[in-house]
Write an enzyme that holds these catalytic residues in place. Structure first.
Site, PDB file in Angstrom:
ATOM      1  N   GLY A  12      25.558 -28.575  27.084  1.00  0.00           N
ATOM      2  CA  GLY A  12      26.973 -28.191  27.089  1.00  0.00           C
ATOM      3  C   GLY A  12      27.559 -28.311  28.494  1.00  0.00           C
ATOM      4  O   GLY A  12      26.876 -28.048  29.479  1.00  0.00           O
ATOM      5  N   ASP A 115      18.036 -24.931  30.187  1.00  0.00           N
ATOM      6  CA  ASP A 115      16.578 -24.930  29.981  1.00  0.00           C
ATOM      7  C   ASP A 115      16.123 -25.967  28.951  1.00  0.00           C
ATOM      8  O   ASP A 115      15.109 -26.639  29.141  1.00  0.00           O
ATOM      9  CB  ASP A 115      16.049 -23.525  29.659  1.00  0.00           C
ATOM     10  N   THR A 138      24.563 -23.639  33.498  1.00  0.00           N
ATOM     11  CA  THR A 138      24.866 -23.063  32.186  1.00  0.00           C
ATOM     12  C   THR A 138      25.748 -21.850  32.366  1.00  0.00           C
ATOM     13  O   THR A 138      25.489 -21.029  33.255  1.00  0.00           O
ATOM     14  CB  THR A 138      23.613 -22.644  31.397  1.00  0.00           C
ATOM     15  N   ASP A 140      25.680 -19.560  30.428  1.00  0.00           N
ATOM     16  CA  ASP A 140      24.910 -18.437  29.881  1.00  0.00           C
ATOM     17  C   ASP A 140      24.076 -17.716  30.951  1.00  0.00           C
ATOM     18  O   ASP A 140      23.640 -16.589  30.754  1.00  0.00           O
ATOM     19  CB  ASP A 140      23.978 -18.930  28.769  1.00  0.00           C
ATOM     20  N   GLU A 235      28.660 -13.144  21.889  1.00  0.00           N
ATOM     21  CA  GLU A 235      28.654 -13.840  20.594  1.00  0.00           C
ATOM     22  C   GLU A 235      27.366 -13.666  19.775  1.00  0.00           C
ATOM     23  O   GLU A 235      27.400 -13.740  18.553  1.00  0.00           O
ATOM     24  CB  GLU A 235      28.904 -15.331  20.811  1.00  0.00           C
ATOM     25  N   HIS A 282      35.531 -22.033  24.172  1.00  0.00           N
ATOM     26  CA  HIS A 282      35.252 -23.062  25.178  1.00  0.00           C
ATOM     27  C   HIS A 282      36.161 -22.998  26.405  1.00  0.00           C
ATOM     28  O   HIS A 282      35.930 -23.717  27.364  1.00  0.00           O
ATOM     29  CB  HIS A 282      35.306 -24.438  24.514  1.00  0.00           C
ATOM     30  N   GLN A 284      35.978 -20.834  28.388  1.00  0.00           N
ATOM     31  CA  GLN A 284      35.049 -20.371  29.429  1.00  0.00           C
ATOM     32  C   GLN A 284      34.331 -21.528  30.116  1.00  0.00           C
ATOM     33  O   GLN A 284      33.722 -21.367  31.163  1.00  0.00           O
ATOM     34  CB  GLN A 284      33.994 -19.434  28.813  1.00  0.00           C
TER      35      GLN A 284
HETATM   36  O1  F6P Z   1      25.043 -22.826  26.114  1.00  0.00           O
HETATM   37  C1  F6P Z   1      26.393 -22.887  26.456  1.00  0.00           C
HETATM   38  C2  F6P Z   1      27.268 -22.543  25.290  1.00  0.00           C
HETATM   39  O2  F6P Z   1      28.615 -22.565  25.727  1.00  0.00           O
HETATM   40  C3  F6P Z   1      26.954 -21.218  24.605  1.00  0.00           C
HETATM   41  O3  F6P Z   1      27.411 -20.108  25.343  1.00  0.00           O
HETATM   42  C4  F6P Z   1      27.602 -21.422  23.265  1.00  0.00           C
HETATM   43  O4  F6P Z   1      26.976 -20.638  22.277  1.00  0.00           O
HETATM   44  C5  F6P Z   1      27.346 -22.880  22.996  1.00  0.00           C
HETATM   45  O5  F6P Z   1      27.138 -23.498  24.257  1.00  0.00           O
HETATM   46  C6  F6P Z   1      28.460 -23.599  22.271  1.00  0.00           C
HETATM   47  O6  F6P Z   1      28.043 -24.899  22.007  1.00  0.00           O
HETATM   48  P1  F6P Z   1      28.998 -26.069  21.516  1.00  0.00           P
HETATM   49  O7  F6P Z   1      29.544 -26.737  22.736  1.00  0.00           O
HETATM   50  O8  F6P Z   1      28.085 -26.969  20.753  1.00  0.00           O
HETATM   51  O9  F6P Z   1      30.086 -25.458  20.672  1.00  0.00           O
END
Ligand code: F6P
Length: 360
Positions: A12, A115, A138, A140, A235, A282, A284
């Site tokens: 991501g 990771d 990340t 996260d 989430e 997103h 964020q």
């Molecule tokens: O790992 C980063 C992240 O933004 C998570 O916080 C979220 O759950 C996930 O990716 C969302 O993924 P996608 O871009 O596939 O919607």
């Protein structure tokens, strides 16, 4: 000795990726090396002709450092060792990537990823691909062995600003505002933004809660004479019965999301309070990076090039005790970093009256 290095962003996106790319390109250029930017992460290496662009410092015209996203593109789909084919089967396509890396004549790869990406790219390097160094990114903030990952600071800033904007409208309407934030299985964003943004309640996957305790906290806030409350929920928080609330993407893949709305209903059943839910999503990830993300991105990029120059591979750059160091990728992947409930910030939150819904 002159080198040709590849750089890719994987998984991501987040804020600060372009600042990393810029730093790597500048540092490599100073050594007289050539940098190829691989497009769309491993997807660019799965094409018959690998997709890339040659990156030189003049490509960074002053705007890219400030931009969210990644100029190289990325993907968080399609593990090359278990690649989903159109007919519904899975295929190991790792050999194609390895072949393409060699076709490009790369001496090393700088991989900017989380990771999962580090694990995949390390395996490719071990199976005959080109040697790699990793850079942690990340929102996260769950990668082990580093105190900071590119993108986290910006995500926290965005979530904090959301609370800044929710507070006046909450106060105007006597409401409980629930802000659902990302973070996958780790509650770091919710914890940090909740403290910085003056939340009354923070729910994170690492601490069990009950609706009863959440409602008690809302009532206590009211009794203190305040007409609104702010709550942040991560989430991946489950229902008190242990059920994961999720949504699905366009391919039917399960994604976290929906716990905010679940909580809103449950709270309203027990208390006459007016609740509203904001799912930040997103936003964020797409913001311009904070100064702090730009700083660590730059430091990580320069250090990654130093590692290649020193012939140190299978290492991830990391932030520890106010400086950049390097750690074994294997170690970083193994040390997944969720919130430790005995962490300073959990203690801090409790100390300023924030409830985690675990105590009545
Ligand atoms: O790992 C980063 C992240 O933004 C998570 O916080 C979220 O759950 C996930 O990716 C969302 O993924 P996608 O871009 O596939 O919607």
């Amino acid at each position: 000795m002159s080198k040709k290095i590849g750089i890719l962003t994987s998984g991501g996106d987040c804020a600060g990726l372009n600042a990393v790319i810029r730093a790597v390109v500048h540092a490599a250029h100073q050594k007289g090396w050539e940098t190829l930017g691989i497009l769309d992460g491993t997807a660019g290496l799965l094409k018959e002709e690998p997709e890339y662009r040659i990156l030189t410092p003049d490509a960074f015209d002053g705007t890219i450092l400030r931009m969210g996203g990644t100029i190289l593109g990325t993907t968080n789909k399609g593990d090359p060792f278990h690649f989903p084919m159109k007919d519904g089967t899975f295929k190991d396509r790792s050999a194609e990537i390895i072949e393409n890396c060699h076709k490009l004549g790369l001496d090393a790869i700088v991989a900017i990823g989380g990771d999962g990406s580090h694990a995949i790219l390390r395996k490719l390097a071990q199976q005959g691909g080109v040697p790699m160094v990793g850079i942690p990114k990340t929102i996260d903030n769950d990668i082990g062995e580093t105190e900071a990952s590119v993108g986290f600071d910006t995500a926290v800033m965005v979530a904090t600003e959301a609370l800044d904007r929710l507070q006046p409208t909450a106060a105007s309407h006597d409401r409980v505002m629930i802000l659902e934030v990302m973070g996958r299985d780790a509650g770091h964003i919710a914890l940090a933004a909740g403290i910085a943004g003056g939340a009354d309640i923070i729910l994170i996957p690492e601490i069990d809660y009950s609706i009863g305790n959440v409602v008690k906290k809302i009532e206590a806030v009211k009794q203190e004479g305040r007409n609104f409350a702010l709550m942040v929920v991560s989430e991946a928080v489950k229902t008190p019965e242990g059920e994961q609330v999720h949504t699905t993407d366009s391919d039917g893949k399960k994604l976290y999301g929906g716990i905010g709305h679940y909580l809103s209903k449950e709270i309203s059943k027990r208390n006459k309070v007016d609740t509203r839910v904001t799912v930040l999503g997103h936003v964020q990830r797409g913001s311009p990076p904070t100064y702090n993300d730009r700083l660590i991105a730059s430091a990580f990029g320069v250090y990654a090039v130093d590692l290649i120059a020193a012939g140190k591979f299978d290492r991830m750059v990391a932030w520890k005790n106010r400086k950049v160091v390097d750690v074994a990728i294997e170690q970083a992947i193994a040390a997944y970093q969720a919130v430790d409930p005995s962490d300073t910030m959990v203690h801090t939150a409790r100390g300023i009256g924030i409830s985690f819904g675990d105590q009545g």
